[in-house]
Design an enzyme around this catalytic site. Structure first.
Site, PDB file in Angstrom:
ATOM      1  CG  HIS A   3      -1.815  -1.078   1.457  1.00 42.05           C
ATOM      2  ND1 HIS A   3      -2.922  -1.243   0.666  1.00 42.05           N
ATOM      3  CD2 HIS A   3      -1.863  -2.075   2.377  1.00 42.05           C
ATOM      4  CE1 HIS A   3      -3.612  -2.286   1.094  1.00 42.05           C
ATOM      5  NE2 HIS A   3      -2.986  -2.811   2.124  1.00 42.05           N
TER       6      HIS A   3
HETATM    7  C1  BDR Z   1      -3.128   1.069   5.259  1.00 42.45           C
HETATM    8  O1  BDR Z   1      -3.339   0.609   6.579  1.00 42.45           O
HETATM    9  C2  BDR Z   1      -2.143   0.116   7.146  1.00 42.45           C
HETATM   10  O2  BDR Z   1      -2.311  -1.158   7.685  1.00 42.45           O
HETATM   11  C3  BDR Z   1      -1.104   0.120   6.043  1.00 42.45           C
HETATM   12  O3  BDR Z   1       0.148   0.528   6.579  1.00 42.45           O
HETATM   13  C4  BDR Z   1      -1.631   1.097   5.022  1.00 42.45           C
HETATM   14  O4  BDR Z   1      -1.137   2.403   5.250  1.00 42.45           O
HETATM   15  C5  BDR Z   1      -3.896   0.191   4.290  1.00 42.45           C
HETATM   16  O5  BDR Z   1      -5.268   0.278   4.534  1.00 42.45           O
END
Ligand code: BDR
Ligand code: CA
Length: 314
Positions: A240
């Protein structure tokens, strides 16, 4: 070579935040001016400690500060510990911090960095947007010093914490609303793209084969992060937060759509939703460059190359 883009990294590390910082630090196209920690994947005390330990691992020596331990108006919403572990960054042991925490708050540090910079600065925010919104509320005159805010957050088509909302936006929807309404250009790496930026087991193996001190940690982080996603039925681990960094240094690997995005702060079912005017139905001018697709192979190859670059003597 172009002049490097000056950036502040704001995050709640977090495995994918950590890998985003590994790549940002390896890129010659970015100049990291400061790091700030935000509440999200774990509480802000753990997030700050994790930030310091990542910086020690990658040899990043810039000011690092802690933000507030709760969203602007809401109760804390904590990611369950099976996502990133009890520490917020479980897996291999990490070096202890080399740099002390700055005595300033995250927003104060960001403000000082902006004031002192001759050029506009880009903020890369890969956690909830609490720190960035606190900066914008406290120092509105500094908006003009911000080039872009590149975030991981939201999803034009769907959420991951509720059907409508992605975690980072859901934690602090009011903060996200302030950011999207700020007039500062936003790059949005939402779930539309980040869930396509998957690391598969063979990619983890390629990183393991590199055998430098950073890759040794990264493949183990990926192993931890992958296990959680495998249990949810994902074929790989979504990078992500790395998308928010890669959008600045390799925008060519993404399909990007400009659109107006606003954040739902009140809906009973849809609070935290990033509502994107993908079909340009309203008269609003686009405020966001939304990443909608990625060439996964090129993205992963670039990531691996940046990790490999830690083998070079600096
Ligand atoms: C986001 O939530 C966190 O768990 C990850 O680091 C990312 O920024 C994804 O939904
Ligand atoms: Ca994150």
């Amino acid at each position: 070579m172009n002049k490097p883009i000056p950036v502040i990294l704001d995050a709640d590390p977090g495995h994918d935040d950590a890998i985003a910082w590994v790549v940002a630090n390896a890129s010659k196209d970015l100049k990291i001016l400061a790091c700030t920690a935000v509440n999200g994947n774990c509480n802000v005390y753990k997030a700050a400690y994790n930030s310091q330990r990542i910086m020690a691992l990658i040899g990043l020596d810039v000011p690092v500060a802690r933000g507030r331990n709760c969203p602007l108006y809401r109760q804390r919403l904590q990611a369950p510990t099976n996502v990133h572990g009890e520490s917020g960054l479980d897996g291999p042991p990490l070096p202890e911090p080399k740099r002390e925490l700055d005595s300033r708050s995250a927003a104060q540090l960001m403000a000082d960095v902006l004031k002192e910079s001759d050029e506009k600065v880009t903020i890369v925010a890969t956690g909830p947007l609490t720190n960035v919104a606190t900066l914008l509320l406290g120092y509105p005159e500094l908006k003009e010093k911000i080039q872009t805010i590149s975030i991981m957050g939201g999803g034009i088509k769907y959420g991951n914490w509720t059907p409508a909302a992605e975690f980072n936006i859901l934690v602090d929807p009011e903060a996200a609303d302030i950011v999207f309404r700020s007039g500062i250009p936003v790059i949005m790496a939402g779930l539309d793209v980040t869930e396509k930026a998957l690391v598969y087991p063979e990619d983890v193996e390629a990183i393991r084969q590199i055998g430098n001190p950073v890759s040794e940690i990264v493949w183990r982080w990926l192993e931890f992060f992958y296990k959680f996603h495998l249990n949810l039925g994902y074929p790989g681990a979504p990078m992500h937060d790395l998308c928010a960094v890669m959008a600045l240094i390799h925008p060519e690997v993404f399909r990007i759509e400009e659109m107006y995005v606003e954040v739902e702060t009140e809906g009973y079912y849809s609070v935290g939703q990033t509502v994107g005017d993908i079909n340009h139905i309203t008269d609003h001018q686009p405020n966001t460059r939304a990443l909608m697709d990625v060439d996964r192979r090129r993205f992963i190859d670039l990531m691996i190359d940046y990790i490999r670059s830690y083998s070079e003597v600096k």
